[in-house]
Write a protein that holds these residues in place. Structure first.
Motif, PDB file in Angstrom:
ATOM      1  N   PHE A   1      -7.131   4.612  -4.986  1.00 32.30           N
ATOM      2  CA  PHE A   1      -7.215   2.932  -4.927  1.00 32.30           C
ATOM      3  C   PHE A   1      -7.676   2.577  -6.465  1.00 32.30           C
ATOM      4  O   PHE A   1      -7.491   1.566  -6.874  1.00 32.30           O
ATOM      5  CB  PHE A   1      -8.679   2.789  -4.265  1.00 32.30           C
ATOM      6  CG  PHE A   1      -8.251   1.392  -3.492  1.00 32.30           C
ATOM      7  CD1 PHE A   1      -7.654   1.068  -2.440  1.00 32.30           C
ATOM      8  CD2 PHE A   1      -9.087   0.228  -4.184  1.00 32.30           C
ATOM      9  CE1 PHE A   1      -7.573  -0.105  -1.730  1.00 32.30           C
ATOM     10  CE2 PHE A   1      -9.094  -1.134  -3.721  1.00 32.30           C
ATOM     11  CZ  PHE A   1      -8.207  -1.088  -2.724  1.00 32.30           C
TER      12      PHE A   1
ATOM     13  N   LEU B   1      -1.013   4.457  -1.606  1.00 35.23           N
ATOM     14  CA  LEU B   1      -2.140   4.586  -1.021  1.00 35.23           C
ATOM     15  C   LEU B   1      -2.038   5.099   0.292  1.00 35.23           C
ATOM     16  O   LEU B   1      -2.971   5.600   0.862  1.00 35.23           O
ATOM     17  CB  LEU B   1      -2.802   3.060  -0.966  1.00 35.23           C
ATOM     18  CG  LEU B   1      -3.177   2.807  -2.355  1.00 35.23           C
ATOM     19  CD1 LEU B   1      -3.632   1.119  -2.359  1.00 35.23           C
ATOM     20  CD2 LEU B   1      -4.058   3.321  -3.217  1.00 35.23           C
TER      21      LEU B   1
ATOM     22  N   ALA C   1     -10.261   2.015   7.671  1.00 34.13           N
ATOM     23  CA  ALA C   1     -10.319   1.784   5.812  1.00 34.13           C
ATOM     24  C   ALA C   1      -9.598   0.260   5.805  1.00 34.13           C
ATOM     25  O   ALA C   1      -8.464   0.087   6.153  1.00 34.13           O
ATOM     26  CB  ALA C   1      -9.605   2.639   4.977  1.00 34.13           C
ATOM     27  N   SER C   2     -10.438  -0.753   5.040  1.00 32.85           N
ATOM     28  CA  SER C   2      -9.765  -2.017   4.906  1.00 32.85           C
ATOM     29  C   SER C   2      -9.833  -2.189   3.319  1.00 32.85           C
ATOM     30  O   SER C   2     -10.492  -1.739   2.648  1.00 32.85           O
ATOM     31  CB  SER C   2     -10.626  -2.926   5.787  1.00 32.85           C
ATOM     32  OG  SER C   2     -10.649  -2.516   7.048  1.00 32.85           O
ATOM     33  N   ALA C   3      -8.866  -3.263   3.230  1.00 31.71           N
ATOM     34  CA  ALA C   3      -8.925  -3.733   1.771  1.00 31.71           C
ATOM     35  C   ALA C   3      -8.593  -5.127   1.716  1.00 31.71           C
ATOM     36  O   ALA C   3      -8.188  -5.869   2.625  1.00 31.71           O
ATOM     37  CB  ALA C   3      -7.955  -2.917   0.862  1.00 31.71           C
TER      38      ALA C   3
ATOM     39  N   HIS D   1     -10.098   6.964  -2.537  1.00 32.40           N
ATOM     40  CA  HIS D   1     -10.839   6.138  -3.461  1.00 32.40           C
ATOM     41  C   HIS D   1     -10.300   6.424  -4.871  1.00 32.40           C
ATOM     42  O   HIS D   1     -10.011   5.591  -5.547  1.00 32.40           O
ATOM     43  CB  HIS D   1     -12.359   6.526  -3.374  1.00 32.40           C
ATOM     44  CG  HIS D   1     -13.063   5.744  -2.436  1.00 32.40           C
ATOM     45  ND1 HIS D   1     -13.799   4.591  -2.708  1.00 32.40           N
ATOM     46  CD2 HIS D   1     -13.618   6.322  -1.254  1.00 32.40           C
ATOM     47  CE1 HIS D   1     -14.312   4.082  -1.647  1.00 32.40           C
ATOM     48  NE2 HIS D   1     -14.525   5.136  -0.777  1.00 32.40           N
TER      49      HIS D   1
ATOM     50  N   LEU E   1     -11.862  -1.973  -1.414  1.00 29.56           N
ATOM     51  CA  LEU E   1     -11.825  -0.841  -0.282  1.00 29.56           C
ATOM     52  C   LEU E   1     -13.083  -0.698   0.498  1.00 29.56           C
ATOM     53  O   LEU E   1     -14.068  -0.521  -0.333  1.00 29.56           O
ATOM     54  CB  LEU E   1     -11.303   0.475  -1.024  1.00 29.56           C
ATOM     55  CG  LEU E   1     -11.026   1.610  -0.010  1.00 29.56           C
ATOM     56  CD1 LEU E   1     -10.005   1.351   1.094  1.00 29.56           C
ATOM     57  CD2 LEU E   1     -10.830   2.788  -0.997  1.00 29.56           C
ATOM     58  N   THR E   2     -13.040  -0.566   1.853  1.00 41.75           N
ATOM     59  CA  THR E   2     -14.212  -0.234   2.645  1.00 41.75           C
ATOM     60  C   THR E   2     -13.938   0.810   3.713  1.00 41.75           C
ATOM     61  O   THR E   2     -12.877   0.589   4.180  1.00 41.75           O
ATOM     62  CB  THR E   2     -14.847  -1.416   3.227  1.00 41.75           C
ATOM     63  OG1 THR E   2     -14.067  -2.123   4.155  1.00 41.75           O
ATOM     64  CG2 THR E   2     -15.370  -2.254   1.944  1.00 41.75           C
TER      65      THR E   2
ATOM     66  N   ALA F   1       0.824  -1.209  -0.089  1.00 40.82           N
ATOM     67  CA  ALA F   1      -0.139   0.023  -0.059  1.00 40.82           C
ATOM     68  C   ALA F   1       0.616   1.343  -0.046  1.00 40.82           C
ATOM     69  O   ALA F   1       0.451   2.382  -0.648  1.00 40.82           O
ATOM     70  CB  ALA F   1      -1.100   0.164   1.391  1.00 40.82           C
TER      71      ALA F   1
ATOM     72  N   LEU G   1      -6.076  -0.940   6.261  1.00 38.32           N
ATOM     73  CA  LEU G   1      -5.280   0.037   5.696  1.00 38.32           C
ATOM     74  C   LEU G   1      -4.866   1.407   6.429  1.00 38.32           C
ATOM     75  O   LEU G   1      -3.805   2.009   6.550  1.00 38.32           O
ATOM     76  CB  LEU G   1      -6.006   0.642   4.210  1.00 38.32           C
ATOM     77  CG  LEU G   1      -5.094   1.310   3.407  1.00 38.32           C
ATOM     78  CD1 LEU G   1      -3.918   0.807   2.816  1.00 38.32           C
ATOM     79  CD2 LEU G   1      -6.068   1.602   1.961  1.00 38.32           C
TER      80      LEU G   1
END
Length: 263
Positions: A240, A41, A197-199, A237, A249-250, A36, A212
């Motif tokens: 990403f 990111l 934030a997760s991925a 976003h 991505l959330t 990342a 993340l």
């Protein structure tokens, strides 16, 4: 060896501290974080998985770079004994954004305050810290692949590391307190809105979900900070969507209240 196996093997080889070595999932989580940073990111990651030194983190990073798993633009920074893997260009952009358009809010959480409040990021000592950090980052960008960590000099002993870490890690808001007065803060029993934030990263046959970002802001300041949070979310976003290594991505929020908060 597969890329997943190379990442895990490098972590096991270089990042053991005493009898503590990283597990397979921990090694994959670290690998995803480094990717990342390499993808832009996030500007940097603070290594806190175990007690491995900055030299060990540098050996780990050099191994990944030699295997062409990540680019050679990443560097290891030793900041008062804290090891970070940084993308110098991305970090510099963050600091410049703070200096030029207040893109990052600074929240004063000094112990003497009744409640947290936003503060001028260009006030005295804060401005001096930002300029020192910017000079450091510009110097780092001139370095080629390094064999040793870059040790920040005595100047950093005057920095508020809580504030500096917030900038280095790419948060839209960072905490500050007058450390000449006290290292305590006013966040005890203060509702905090935590943004996470997760991925996911598909490492060969394994889909690995990782965090993340995770940072907090006082709920009492949420309305004031909301536009910065939204801008941060939109930029994340956009970045990403410009890569295809990490997926799903959330970004979510939750509220916590703690009896004490260590910064």
């Amino acid at each position: 060896m597969s890329s997943q196996e190379l990442f895990v093997a490098a972590a096991h080889k270089y990042l053991s501290a005493g009898r503590k070595s990283l597990s397979g999932p921990q090694s994959l989580d670290l690998a995803a974080q480094v990717l990342a940073v390499d993808l832009g990111l996030k500007p940097a990651l603070l290594y806190d998985s175990n007690g491995a030194s900055a030299d060990q983190v540098q050996q780990y990073l050099s191994s990944l770079q030699s295997s062409r798993l990540v680019s050679k633009s990443l560097l290891t920074l030793d900041l008062n004994g804290n090891a970070l893997i940084v993308n110098p260009a991305i970090v510099r952009s963050n600091v410049e954004q703070l200096l030029h358009d207040n893109g990052v809010l600074v929240i004063d959480v000094g112990h003497s305050l009744e409640k947290p409040t936003t503060t001028d990021p260009l006030r005295g000592e804060l401005k001096s810290t930002m300029h020192d950090l910017l000079l450091l980052l510009k110097g780092l960008e001139q370095l080629k692949e390094a064999e040793k960590p870059h040790y920040v000099g005595e100047k950093s002993e005057e920095w508020n590391l809580c504030t500096v870490f917030g900038l280095l890690l790419g948060y839209p808001a960072t905490y500050w307190f007058d450390q000449t007065q006290s290292f305590e803060n006013c966040l005890s029993m203060t509702p905090l809105v935590v943004t996470t934030a997760s991925a996911t990263w598909q490492a060969d046959a394994t889909v690995h979900t990782f965090r993340l970002y995770s940072f907090s802001v006082p709920a009492v300041l949420l309305e004031e900070i909301q536009s910065n949070l939204e801008d941060w979310r939109l930029r994340l976003h956009e970045r990403f969507q410009q890569q295809n290594v990490l997926k799903d991505l959330t970004v979510c929020q939750s509220t916590v209240t703690l009896p004490s908060v260590c910064l």
